[in-house]
Design an enzyme around this catalytic site. Structure first.
Site, mmCIF file in Angstrom:
data_model
loop_
_atom_site.group_PDB
_atom_site.id
_atom_site.type_symbol
_atom_site.label_atom_id
_atom_site.label_comp_id
_atom_site.label_asym_id
_atom_site.label_seq_id
_atom_site.Cartn_x
_atom_site.Cartn_y
_atom_site.Cartn_z
ATOM 1 N N GLY A 1 -11.116 12.278 23.131
ATOM 2 C CA GLY A 1 -9.894 11.565 23.500
ATOM 3 C C GLY A 1 -8.741 12.008 22.630
ATOM 4 O O GLY A 1 -8.907 12.822 21.727
ATOM 5 N N ALA A 2 -7.576 11.451 22.965
ATOM 6 C CA ALA A 2 -6.398 11.785 22.172
ATOM 7 C C ALA A 2 -5.830 10.500 21.618
ATOM 8 O O ALA A 2 -5.566 9.567 22.362
ATOM 9 C CB ALA A 2 -5.372 12.481 23.051
ATOM 10 N N ASP B 1 -2.770 -7.005 20.717
ATOM 11 C CA ASP B 1 -2.770 -5.985 21.768
ATOM 12 C C ASP B 1 -4.124 -5.974 22.464
ATOM 13 O O ASP B 1 -4.708 -4.921 22.701
ATOM 14 C CB ASP B 1 -2.450 -4.625 21.145
ATOM 15 N N GLU C 1 -6.573 14.355 17.474
ATOM 16 C CA GLU C 1 -7.715 14.287 18.386
ATOM 17 C C GLU C 1 -8.723 13.226 17.944
ATOM 18 O O GLU C 1 -8.876 12.980 16.758
ATOM 19 C CB GLU C 1 -8.466 15.623 18.403
ATOM 20 N N GLU D 1 -2.963 8.581 18.768
ATOM 21 C CA GLU D 1 -1.566 8.792 18.424
ATOM 22 C C GLU D 1 -1.429 9.829 17.314
ATOM 23 O O GLU D 1 -0.485 10.597 17.273
ATOM 24 C CB GLU D 1 -0.962 7.463 17.969
#
Ligand code: AMP
Length: 827
Positions: free
Chosen positions: A559-560, A677, A565, A562
């Protein structure tokens, strides 16, 4: 084989040159061989052959070229002849050159390997050329003996392959040793030393001078392998022998283990000076100046000894545990202290002592105190004698008590101190003006200790003795209530169902929490905000284990994030079984602030330990890239997972996932952590469908989330998931997390549908404000939709608590037939 007899030509200087010649260019079928003697390889596996020769240009021969050739072959033999190459001349000579007596000498070099025998023959085959072989030089290359970085590398024969490197481990010269790892160099086939790794350094007590290690002189020392030269002993210490690795302290001076080697030896401080007292009712404020002599250290602390003068001068007794010292009694860093809860009209004697890091070692050093005598005035109220328990819930206990026997004035208020039994390092204090109080926010089935004391204008009386009361178990104190729906559009009529207890105590109520001497703020029990650390690195290392990067293998990108990687791979910690982990990396070129923000999440995650919260394995901060290592969740984030598996699960499976999320959130809210969040994209799912809450990091979280939008007040908020009061005035609480949880329920029951579909953020805010609520997802059991609707109550105190949500979901799972019958309630 025919060896061709040679004539002796001469060079430019008329010196004779011995050559082997052949020139039978006019005759057919030439096959002339010249071969060498046996050439010893001396262990070399690759050799070089340099040929010097002249060759006649066929075109320049009189009478046509005939069978004339302009090349010859070179061959070698270990066990049988093998052709090495066909050799051609760069320059051939003509009749003209012969006339001018110019030698057009060619030089060709070929390399040969891998050689497997102790020696070989070389041979040259002529098939009809006009050649003179002037010289044949056979040689091999070696990497010569070398001393580099205090390590000796032996003379080395290169490997047999053309680009091969031979690794050679160096030997440290006398009185030196390898730093971190043995020194290594690599010998190339060209005979060059390449790629140095590691080095040797002089052992402690020695220093490097001109490539060797020399002993430190008397009065000098070298204690660290990393330091370069011997240093002079710091003040009040000496090194009596050459080769010292440390200096010893002079008499009366001391050092502690944590003192750096280059620090002077120190001694205890003298007594504090200019002590004064200021009595206020039954409290005393003591103040003093720093000692004249700090002993050469910066870690001076102060201790207070408090003694009460017994009536009639019968002596002194220690003040005991009821007297409070603010901020504390021992180890004070400031030069003042508040002593509270003393007895009224009583004489006290205080001794003030200064200590530093070496005071413990300086046993012979007589302690120096400064003393102060103080008399308190006015009497505080006598202790409350009995505390009674009233109505008890799973998270609350009602208390009542009688006024103290001797109030000694008008009682202004009562203070109730409580803590969970055997957890007395952390306690809470609440205040009441009445002689009764309902204490809330307690854990179910837990025993608590309560103490009450009264305050008058003379100060606080002593605490009552300890009273032990227990809360009820989970689920018992849920009141059945009718739900009045505030929904504008819903097919669900008012209904009777499992209800929740309403919070009676205002969460804003003045409430102070003490934890190991630190004051904590309302609601917070165990979570410690990393912001409270001056140095963010300290917070990371307090809550996260440092992992050596050699224990991690990075195998895949999953995944990526912020900051860089997100990868996965195995983590092999010594003595532990190998596990798969997710590895979040911080991309190169980051700023110090980005590094802090990145590790912030680890400082939070590291404080949690719950099966429904993503587990932090540790961090890598000592090498680059910086990494956060967490448990690996095979099915990735929940929103994507549900979209991929649309309509694939039973209601029980979905409720099981929701139960897990609620349980993780219950844990977070018990810890006093507000997530802010909570959304399906921030839940991770493992191969057993266990859902875990992830994505922590207070300020960062909202910057990071692509769903977060700027509000009119400038903050970034994921509007669709956020409670109205949090959007309007940033009131983020566990109750606003409950609202978000309702949205997550909706996402789960609709298999990852986007809440409020394509409505704009502004329209969502307006619609929610006007009491519009999301309709029930298709095939959503009524009981679940009602729970969602309750999570979206405008009044936040009317929303269920996470423990009630867990309790309700457990009930649904236990009795699916009764509660989870599908009743379509979407509009
Ligand atoms: P984050 O920076 O935490 O939002 O992570 C970015 C993405 O990496 C997530 O959306 C997941 O797809 C993946 N990911 C993060 N942590 C994990 C984990 N522990 N296990 C599996 N996938 C993960």
């Amino acid at each position: 084989m025919r060896i061709i007899p040679l004539s002796i030509p001469i060079d430019e200087d008329y010196a004779p040159i011995h050559t082997y010649q052949v020139c039978r260019v006019m005759e057919q079928n030439q096959n002339n061989w010249l071969h060498t003697n046996w050439i010893l390889t001396e262990g070399a596996q690759r050799v070089f052959i340099e040929l010097k020769f002249t060759l006649r240009d066929c075109n320049s021969l009189p009478g046509g070229v005939g069978t004339c050739k302009e090349t010859f072959n070179m061959a070698m033999k270990e066990s049988r002849y093998i052709k090495i190459d066909t050799i051609a001349a760069d320059e051939s000579f003509t009749e003209l050159d012969l006339g001018d007596r110019v030698m057009k000498l060619n030089t060709e070099v070929r390399d040969l390997g891998p050689l497997t025998h102790k020696g070989f023959y070389l041979a040259f085959q002529d098939l009809g050329a006009c050649i003179a072989l002037v010289s044949v030089r056979v040689f091999y290359k070696r990497c010569p003996f070398l001393v580099k970085s205090l390590a000796e590398f032996q003379d080395t024969i290169p490997g047999s392959e053309a680009s091969q490197l031979v690794e050679v481990v160096g030997r440290c010269v006398n009185n030196s040793l390898p730093l971190y790892e043995p020194p290594r160099m690599h010998c190339s086939t060209e005979g060059e030393w390449l790629v140095p790794i590691g080095k040797c350094v002089c052992q402690t007590g020695f220093e490097e001078i001109n490539g060797s290690c020399q002993v430190c002189k008397v009065g000098f020392y070298r204690s660290l392998l990393e330091s370069l030269a011997c240093s002079k002993c710091p003040p009040h210490s000496m090194a009596r022998q050459a080769g010292s690795t440390a200096c010893s302290c002079e008499d009366g001076y001391y050092k502690i283990d944590s003192d750096p080697p280059n620090m002077a030896c120190t001694r205890p401080p003298s007594a504090p000076r200019n002590a004064i007292s200021n009595v206020n009712e039954t409290s005393v404020f003591l103040e003093w100046s720093v000692p004249m002599e700090t002993g050469g250290r910066k870690d001076v602390r102060y201790n207070i000894l408090c003694r009460r003068v017994l009536p009639d001068g019968r002596g002194l007794e220690e003040c005991g545990p009821n007297v409070r010292f603010l901020p504390r009694r021992v180890g004070l860093t400031n030069t003042s202290v508040m002593v509270a809860d003393l007895q009224s009209h009583t004489n006290y004697s205080f001794l003030l002592e200064a200590v530093n890091g070496v005071s413990e070692l300086a046993k012979d050093h007589a302690k120096q105190y400064v003393s102060l005598n103080v008399t308190t005035n006015q009497a505080a109220p006598s202790p409350v004698s009995v505390v009674r328990k009233g109505l008890t819930g799973k998270s609350s206990i009602a208390l009542s008590w009688a006024e103290p026997d001797r109030p000694n004035g008008i009682i202004l208020e009562y203070e109730i101190k409580y803590f969970e039994k055997e957890q007395d390092s952390s306690y809470t204090i609440i205040k009441s003006k009445e002689t009764e109080m309902e204490v809330e926010g307690l854990k179910p089935s837990s025993v608590y200790i309560f103490q009450v004391r009264a305050r008058t204008s003379a100060g606080y009386g002593a605490f009552s003795r300890r009273f032990e009361f227990q809360t009820s178990p989970y689920c018992e104190y849920t009141r059945q209530r009718y739900c009045t729906l505030t929904v504008m559009r819903s097919c669900a009529p008012p209904f009777r169902r499992c209800g929740y207890s309403k919070a009676k105590q205002d969460p804003e109520e003045e409430k102070m929490h003490f934890h190991n001497g630190h004051i904590k703020f309302p609601g917070v029990r165990t979570y410690i905000d990393p912001l409270t650390y001056e140095d963010p690195n300290q917070a990371v290392h307090e809550f996260a284990q440092e992992i050596d990067v050699s224990f991690i293998s990075i195998e895949r990108i999953i995944g990526a994030g912020e900051f860089g990687e997100v990868c996965s791979g195995p983590l092999r910690l010594p003595g532990k079984r190998e596990i798969q982990v997710a590895i979040k990396t911080l991309k190169a070129g980051y700023t110090e602030q980005q590094r802090r923000d990145f590790l912030w999440e680890a400082s939070i995650m590291g404080q949690f330990n719950h099966p429904n919260i993503i587990r932090l394995e540790g961090v890598v901060t000592k090498s680059k890239p910086v990494m956060i290592i967490t448990e690996y969740m095979e099915n990735g984030s929940l929103d994507t997972f549900l979209k991929k598996n649309d309509a694939q699960f039973t209601v029980i499976q979905l409720v099981g996932m929701l139960r897990g999320i609620a349980s993780g959130m219950r844990y977070l809210s018990d810890m006093g952590y507000v997530h802010r969040d909570l959304a399906a994209r921030n839940i991770l799912v493992n191969s057993n469908l266990v859902c875990k809450v992830s994505d922590f990091g207070l300020s960062r979280v909202l910057e990071d989330d692509p769903e977060a939008a700027y509000t009119t007040r400038g903050g970034k908020i994921p509007i669709r998931w956020t409670a109205p009061e949090a959007i309007a005035y940033r009131k983020f609480t566990s109750a606003s997390d409950v609202w978000s949880y309702g949205i997550v329920m909706w996402e789960v029951m609709s298999y990852g549908e986007r809440p409020y579909w394509e409505m704009s953020n502004q329209d969502v805010i307006k619609a929610v404000e006007e009491s519009y609520r999301l309709p029930g997802p298709m095939d959503c059991p009524e009981a679940l939709y009602h729970l969602m609707m309750d999570c979206w109550q405008r009044e936040r105190s009317n929303r269920p608590k996470f423990d009630e949500i867990v309790c309700l979901l457990d009930k649904l799972i236990r009795n699916p037939r009764t509660h989870l019958l599908i009743n379509q309630c979407h509009i």
